[in-house]
Design a protein around this motif. Structure first.
Motif, short mmCIF file in Angstrom:
data_model
loop_
_atom_site.label_atom_id
_atom_site.label_comp_id
_atom_site.label_asym_id
_atom_site.label_seq_id
_atom_site.Cartn_x
_atom_site.Cartn_y
_atom_site.Cartn_z
N LYS A 161 -1.38 -9.66 -0.85
CA LYS A 161 -2.52 -9.83 -1.75
C LYS A 161 -2.38 -8.84 -2.90
O LYS A 161 -1.70 -7.82 -2.79
CB LYS A 161 -3.83 -9.63 -1.01
N THR A 162 -3.05 -9.15 -3.99
CA THR A 162 -3.01 -8.32 -5.19
C THR A 162 -4.39 -7.69 -5.39
O THR A 162 -5.38 -8.41 -5.50
CB THR A 162 -2.65 -9.17 -6.42
N LEU A 163 -4.43 -6.36 -5.43
CA LEU A 163 -5.68 -5.64 -5.68
C LEU A 163 -5.53 -4.84 -6.96
O LEU A 163 -4.47 -4.27 -7.22
CB LEU A 163 -5.99 -4.69 -4.52
N VAL A 164 -6.59 -4.78 -7.74
CA VAL A 164 -6.58 -4.00 -8.97
C VAL A 164 -7.53 -2.82 -8.78
O VAL A 164 -8.70 -3.01 -8.44
CB VAL A 164 -6.97 -4.85 -10.19
N LEU A 165 -6.99 -1.63 -8.97
CA LEU A 165 -7.76 -0.40 -8.83
C LEU A 165 -7.83 0.30 -10.18
O LEU A 165 -6.95 0.12 -11.02
CB LEU A 165 -7.11 0.53 -7.80
N GLN A 166 -8.87 1.08 -10.36
CA GLN A 166 -9.02 1.85 -11.58
C GLN A 166 -9.07 3.32 -11.22
O GLN A 166 -9.79 3.73 -10.31
CB GLN A 166 -10.29 1.46 -12.33
N GLY A 167 -8.26 4.11 -11.95
CA GLY A 167 -8.23 5.54 -11.72
C GLY A 167 -9.35 6.25 -12.46
O GLY A 167 -9.99 5.68 -13.34
N LYS A 168 -9.56 7.50 -12.08
CA LYS A 168 -10.57 8.32 -12.74
C LYS A 168 -10.32 8.40 -14.25
O LYS A 168 -11.25 8.51 -15.04
CB LYS A 168 -10.57 9.72 -12.11
N SER A 169 -9.05 8.29 -14.64
CA SER A 169 -8.67 8.34 -16.06
C SER A 169 -9.08 7.09 -16.83
O SER A 169 -9.04 7.07 -18.05
CB SER A 169 -7.15 8.49 -16.17
N GLY A 170 -9.43 6.01 -16.09
CA GLY A 170 -9.76 4.74 -16.74
C GLY A 170 -8.61 3.75 -16.69
O GLY A 170 -8.78 2.57 -16.99
N GLN A 171 -7.42 4.21 -16.33
CA GLN A 171 -6.23 3.37 -16.24
C GLN A 171 -6.35 2.41 -15.05
O GLN A 171 -6.87 2.79 -14.00
CB GLN A 171 -4.98 4.25 -16.07
N TYR A 172 -5.83 1.19 -15.22
CA TYR A 172 -5.81 0.21 -14.13
C TYR A 172 -4.44 0.22 -13.45
O TYR A 172 -3.41 0.46 -14.11
CB TYR A 172 -6.09 -1.20 -14.66
N TYR A 173 -4.44 -0.08 -12.16
CA TYR A 173 -3.22 -0.12 -11.36
C TYR A 173 -3.27 -1.35 -10.47
O TYR A 173 -4.34 -1.73 -9.98
CB TYR A 173 -3.10 1.13 -10.47
N VAL A 174 -2.11 -1.96 -10.26
CA VAL A 174 -2.00 -3.15 -9.42
C VAL A 174 -1.30 -2.76 -8.13
O VAL A 174 -0.18 -2.24 -8.15
CB VAL A 174 -1.22 -4.26 -10.16
N PHE A 175 -1.96 -3.02 -7.01
CA PHE A 175 -1.39 -2.74 -5.69
C PHE A 175 -1.21 -4.07 -4.96
O PHE A 175 -2.16 -4.85 -4.86
CB PHE A 175 -2.30 -1.79 -4.89
N VAL A 176 0.00 -4.30 -4.49
CA VAL A 176 0.34 -5.54 -3.80
C VAL A 176 0.66 -5.16 -2.35
O VAL A 176 1.61 -4.43 -2.10
CB VAL A 176 1.55 -6.23 -4.47
N LEU A 177 -0.19 -5.63 -1.41
CA LEU A 177 -0.05 -5.19 -0.03
C LEU A 177 -0.23 -6.36 0.93
O LEU A 177 -0.77 -7.40 0.55
CB LEU A 177 -1.02 -4.07 0.29
N PRO A 178 0.22 -6.20 2.17
CA PRO A 178 0.08 -7.28 3.15
C PRO A 178 -1.38 -7.74 3.27
O PRO A 178 -2.30 -6.91 3.20
CB PRO A 178 0.56 -6.63 4.46
N VAL A 179 -1.56 -9.04 3.45
CA VAL A 179 -2.91 -9.61 3.45
C VAL A 179 -3.81 -9.05 4.54
O VAL A 179 -5.02 -9.01 4.37
CB VAL A 179 -2.90 -11.16 3.52
N ALA A 180 -3.23 -8.60 5.65
CA ALA A 180 -4.05 -8.11 6.76
C ALA A 180 -4.34 -6.61 6.66
O ALA A 180 -4.99 -6.04 7.52
CB ALA A 180 -3.36 -8.41 8.08
N GLN A 181 -3.89 -5.99 5.60
CA GLN A 181 -4.00 -4.54 5.47
C GLN A 181 -5.04 -4.14 4.43
O GLN A 181 -5.28 -4.88 3.47
CB GLN A 181 -2.63 -4.00 5.06
N GLU A 182 -5.62 -2.97 4.61
CA GLU A 182 -6.56 -2.41 3.63
C GLU A 182 -5.83 -1.33 2.84
O GLU A 182 -4.97 -0.63 3.38
CB GLU A 182 -7.78 -1.80 4.34
N VAL A 183 -6.20 -1.17 1.59
CA VAL A 183 -5.60 -0.12 0.77
C VAL A 183 -6.23 1.23 1.14
O VAL A 183 -7.43 1.32 1.36
CB VAL A 183 -5.75 -0.42 -0.74
N GLN A 184 -5.39 2.24 1.26
CA GLN A 184 -5.85 3.61 1.53
C GLN A 184 -6.04 4.26 0.15
O GLN A 184 -5.05 4.61 -0.51
CB GLN A 184 -4.82 4.37 2.37
#
Length: 158
Positions: free
Chosen positions: A51-74
């Motif tokens: 799955k593809t998750l989009v996270l935003q850092g404290k700086s305002g920058q966006y990041y794309v994390f691609v991880l197994p569908v059954a897993q949660e992002v740490q």
């Protein structure tokens, strides 16, 4: 009778332009379903489905994390990898504005802007993985190395 023309997504156009081979899996779906249900519908092995998750850092920058569908992002690990003090998931209401995609159809390829991409390192255990094709109802299967090359991504554990 004319052959039905396949509707290409931005993700597919990018792969076509770079002559990167991929397989398209279509499934019937009217609205968002999670990655495990998508894998069941397409017959893709869940451990190779990402799955593809989009996270935003404290700086305002966006990041794309691609991880197994059954897993949660740490989030703490993700922040460290991104070089941020902290990161958080972007609100669902902001997904389309930030990525150009809808929830459940977000691909790490072809977003409105090129954001840093981090692929969970278990993907390296497989020759090919399954990712969203850029719309609900479309999954792409492609080489892990091709995905890393086309996104400029890197494999990490988060």
């Amino acid at each position: 009778m004319a052959k039905e023309k396949e509707i290409k997504t931005n993700a597919m156009r990018i792969l076509d332009k770079k002559k990167i081979p991929y397989e398209t899996l279509q499934y019937e779906c009217e609205e968002f379903i999670d990655g495990l249900h998508t894998a069941q519908k397409t017959g893709a092995p869940p451990e190779q489905s990402f799955k593809t998750l989009v996270l935003q850092g404290k700086s305002g920058q966006y990041y794309v994390f691609v991880l197994p569908v059954a897993q949660e992002v740490q989030l703490k690990r993700a922040a460290k990898i991104a070089g941020e003090k902290s990161v958080e998931m972007i609100p669902v209401k902001d997904i389309t504005a930030v990525t150009g995609y809808v929830r459940g159809g977000c691909s790490p390829l072809g977003m409105k802007k090129q954001y840093p991409v981090f692929l969970y390192k278990s993907a390296l255990d497989y020759e090919k993985i399954y990712i969203s094709g850029g719309r609900i109802g479309t999954t792409l299967c492609l080489s892990v190395q091709d995905l890393l090359a086309v996104t400029g991504g890197r494999a990490e554990e988060f």
